[in-house]
Design a protein around this motif. Structure first.
Motif, mmCIF file in Angstrom:
data_model
loop_
_atom_site.group_PDB
_atom_site.id
_atom_site.type_symbol
_atom_site.label_atom_id
_atom_site.label_comp_id
_atom_site.label_asym_id
_atom_site.label_seq_id
_atom_site.Cartn_x
_atom_site.Cartn_y
_atom_site.Cartn_z
ATOM 1 N N THR A 1 0.833 -1.230 -0.088
ATOM 2 C CA THR A 1 0.149 -0.042 -0.074
ATOM 3 C C THR A 1 0.782 1.238 -0.158
ATOM 4 N N GLU A 2 0.252 2.353 -0.253
ATOM 5 C CA GLU A 2 1.032 3.374 -0.364
ATOM 6 C C GLU A 2 1.416 3.980 1.118
ATOM 7 N N GLU A 3 0.623 3.513 2.128
ATOM 8 C CA GLU A 3 1.164 3.686 3.531
ATOM 9 C C GLU A 3 2.223 2.907 3.897
ATOM 10 N N GLU A 4 2.410 1.848 3.101
ATOM 11 C CA GLU A 4 3.482 0.839 3.550
ATOM 12 C C GLU A 4 4.739 1.619 2.940
ATOM 13 N N ALA A 5 4.608 2.175 2.004
ATOM 14 C CA ALA A 5 5.641 2.657 1.330
ATOM 15 C C ALA A 5 6.202 3.996 1.963
ATOM 16 N N ARG A 6 5.484 4.225 2.842
ATOM 17 C CA ARG A 6 6.060 5.417 3.737
ATOM 18 C C ARG A 6 6.798 4.933 4.885
ATOM 19 N N ALA A 7 6.576 3.680 5.406
ATOM 20 C CA ALA A 7 7.581 3.016 6.478
ATOM 21 C C ALA A 7 8.963 3.363 6.376
ATOM 22 N N ALA A 8 9.402 3.445 7.503
ATOM 23 C CA ALA A 8 10.914 3.489 7.579
ATOM 24 C C ALA A 8 11.613 2.506 7.093
ATOM 25 N N ASP A 9 11.360 1.169 7.080
ATOM 26 C CA ASP A 9 11.967 0.166 6.800
ATOM 27 C C ASP A 9 11.716 -0.380 5.438
ATOM 28 N N GLN B 1 5.847 10.271 0.630
ATOM 29 C CA GLN B 1 5.309 10.971 1.679
ATOM 30 C C GLN B 1 4.313 11.928 1.254
ATOM 31 N N THR B 2 4.126 12.425 -0.052
ATOM 32 C CA THR B 2 3.202 13.142 -0.384
ATOM 33 C C THR B 2 2.153 12.391 -1.136
ATOM 34 N N GLY B 3 2.510 11.222 -1.890
ATOM 35 C CA GLY B 3 1.826 10.477 -2.843
ATOM 36 C C GLY B 3 1.765 11.183 -4.248
ATOM 37 N N GLU B 4 2.790 12.077 -4.461
ATOM 38 C CA GLU B 4 2.445 12.785 -5.650
ATOM 39 C C GLU B 4 3.599 12.263 -6.720
ATOM 40 N N LEU B 5 3.562 12.493 -8.035
ATOM 41 C CA LEU B 5 4.596 12.424 -9.029
ATOM 42 C C LEU B 5 5.504 13.524 -9.024
ATOM 43 N N GLU B 6 6.762 13.162 -9.133
ATOM 44 C CA GLU B 6 7.971 14.289 -9.267
ATOM 45 C C GLU B 6 8.850 13.978 -10.549
ATOM 46 N N PRO B 7 9.877 14.758 -11.191
ATOM 47 C CA PRO B 7 10.526 14.580 -12.177
ATOM 48 C C PRO B 7 11.224 13.288 -11.743
ATOM 49 N N PRO B 8 11.685 12.501 -12.548
ATOM 50 C CA PRO B 8 12.745 11.107 -12.327
ATOM 51 C C PRO B 8 13.838 11.763 -11.788
ATOM 52 N N TYR B 9 14.548 11.050 -10.803
ATOM 53 C CA TYR B 9 15.925 11.261 -10.151
ATOM 54 C C TYR B 9 16.053 12.532 -9.669
ATOM 55 N N SER B 10 15.141 13.189 -9.090
ATOM 56 C CA SER B 10 14.732 14.439 -8.453
ATOM 57 C C SER B 10 15.198 14.402 -6.814
ATOM 58 N N ASN B 11 14.900 13.358 -6.441
ATOM 59 C CA ASN B 11 15.417 12.936 -4.911
ATOM 60 C C ASN B 11 15.579 11.541 -4.451
ATOM 61 N N SER B 12 16.687 11.336 -3.851
ATOM 62 C CA SER B 12 17.072 9.894 -3.652
ATOM 63 C C SER B 12 15.916 9.403 -2.760
ATOM 64 N N ARG B 13 15.433 9.922 -2.108
ATOM 65 C CA ARG B 13 14.361 9.286 -1.084
ATOM 66 C C ARG B 13 13.113 9.144 -1.693
ATOM 67 N N ASN B 14 12.814 9.372 -3.166
ATOM 68 C CA ASN B 14 11.728 9.060 -3.813
ATOM 69 C C ASN B 14 11.851 7.648 -4.516
ATOM 70 N N ILE B 15 10.799 7.150 -4.820
ATOM 71 C CA ILE B 15 10.984 5.786 -5.439
ATOM 72 C C ILE B 15 10.893 6.206 -6.938
ATOM 73 N N THR B 16 11.781 5.805 -7.802
ATOM 74 C CA THR B 16 11.921 5.977 -9.177
ATOM 75 C C THR B 16 11.241 4.840 -9.944
ATOM 76 N N VAL B 17 9.881 5.289 -10.501
ATOM 77 C CA VAL B 17 9.288 4.143 -11.404
ATOM 78 C C VAL B 17 9.575 4.122 -12.874
ATOM 79 N N MET B 18 9.789 3.127 -13.590
ATOM 80 C CA MET B 18 9.967 2.804 -15.034
ATOM 81 C C MET B 18 8.608 2.024 -15.429
ATOM 82 N N ALA B 19 7.891 2.715 -16.224
ATOM 83 C CA ALA B 19 6.615 2.404 -16.380
ATOM 84 C C ALA B 19 6.138 2.571 -17.725
ATOM 85 N N VAL B 20 6.599 1.628 -18.834
ATOM 86 C CA VAL B 20 6.528 1.858 -20.030
ATOM 87 C C VAL B 20 5.672 0.834 -20.444
#
Length: 405
Positions: free
Chosen positions: A280-288, A324-343
């Protein structure tokens, strides 16, 4: 002897697809195997095999295909290009009631067209006979590794779509230098198989699920994760695959144990909308939650991977998801983000190889049934519409057609 004239159509969908159902050599092989067959090709300046490559093997070019018995393409045919009263083979993307193709299916019925969808061609056990899945896995895994390398500044790989053949892409494998990360590959079909081909050729070691979860390694490793590894039915102790596919809504995800140890996730498993999401998106926010890069090769938007919010494009294949926000951002913009490849059209990046593979399947598993009276019922099972009506198997699409605006 049954005589059939088969026309290879020029792809008309935007964005244009460079793949083809039958390559020049497979056209020659088809006519040699079935003397009653004649193959002609509609000229195209965007096809991965040029008009000249067909002409060199004496395959005629023909602009008007009205005299053909069967027309074969790859992607959906634009409504304005449909020829009434013909038999078409292509991926119609209608059987899940995809809203963008309702008008296409209605036009097929109105024009008395027989539609045989590659996706619905199955054997008696329900297994698909032709697909581009292997190449989706191959390109998707390559893109996933490329995305991980770019995210962490480790290496730069040439985009797959700039490689003329798969051999050119494989030359890039030598640039891959990964730290001791763990890569999870979900699925057990063609897509997962293609992905694992790439990882094996990159000399990334495959380990057991147990070792993946509980051991540390000094080199990058991957594990293949099947449905039974990350789903459970609370009232049943022993895993039962048929039950899971029949009653996915009764299951819960146990993927959380993998999110704590996985760095790069390659999602290759078919996902039923009634089945639980991996996390879940909530689980994606977990510290581990450790996953920082996802190659969503299946590319189910808002599907099994909740941070796949949209599909990406071949020339811009990745985006960042901010957990943390559930929003999409430009790729590689923050190392704490999850980078998604979805073609969502990965095989298009290696169209020549993908077309050869698909042509081989078509020639071995489908074409013979055009000439043997369809004795195994394969074409019948794969027919969505004929004679201006939906077949019984696909009658459930009638309300979908009726509502087409």
């Amino acid at each position: 002897m049954l005589k059939l004239k088969i026309g290879i159509i020029k792809e008309g969908k935007t964005p244009l697809d460079a793949r083809v159902a039958l390559t020049p050599k497979k056209c020659v092989e088809l006519m040699a195997a079935f003397p009653g067959a004649q193959v002609v090709v509609q000229p195209s300046d965007r096809r991965c095999f040029s008009d000249a490559e067909y002409q060199e093997l004496d395959i005629p070019l023909q602009q008007n295909l009205a005299d053909c018995d069967i027309l074969m393409g790859v992607k959906e045919v634009p409504v304005v290009q449909l020829i009434p009263d013909k038999t078409y083979f292509f991926f119609s993307h209608t059987i899940k009631k995809q809203p963008q193709n309702a008008k296409l299916l209605r036009a097929i019925l109105q024009n008395n067209i027989t539609l045989i969808d590659y996706e619905t061609l199955t054997n008696a056990q329900g297994q698909r006979l032709v697909a581009f899945g292997r190449y989706a896995g191959i390109v998707g895994a390559y893109n996933g590794i490329r995305t991980y390398g770019r995210k962490w500044g480790l290496f730069e790989l040439k985009p797959a779509y700039l490689c003329r053949e798969m051999e050119d892409m494989q030359e890039e494998y030598f640039k891959v230098k990964l730290p001791p990360i763990k890569i999870g590959v979900t699925g057990g079909g063609r897509v997962a198989g293609g992905a694992m081909e790439v990882l094996d050729k990159m000399h990334i070691k495959k380990v057991s699920v147990f070792d993946f979860l509980y051991k540390q390694f000094k080199e990058p490793v991957y594990a293949q994760l099947h449905s039974g590894d990350y789903n459970t039915r609370p009232d049943v102790e022993v895993w039962d695959s048929p039950d899971f596919y029949q009653h996915p809504h009764l299951y819960q995800s146990t993927f959380r144990k993998f999110t704590r140890v996985t760095d790069l996730l390659m999602a290759c498993a078919y996902w039923d909308p009634h089945a639980p999401k991996l996390f879940t998106e909530e689980e994606a926010r977990a510290a581990d939650f450790k996953i920082n890069t996802i190659a969503d090769i299946t590319c189910d938007v808002n599907g099994s991977i909740p941070c796949t919010k949209r599909s990406a494009t071949i020339d811009a294949p990745a985006y960042d998801y901010n957990p943390q926000t559930g929003e999409l951002e430009p790729p590689y913009s923050n190392s704490r983000n999850i980078t998604v490849m979805a073609v969502d059209n990965l095989p298009c990046e290696l169209p020549r190889n993908a077309s050869r593979d698909f042509s081989r399947q078509l020639l071995d598993r489908v074409i013979p049934h055009l000439f043997n009276g369809d004795k195994d019922g394969i074409l019948q099972r794969g027919t969505i519409a004929t004679g201006g009506r939906l077949t019984d198997r696909y009658a459930y699409l009638q309300d979908f057609v009726d509502k087409a605006g």
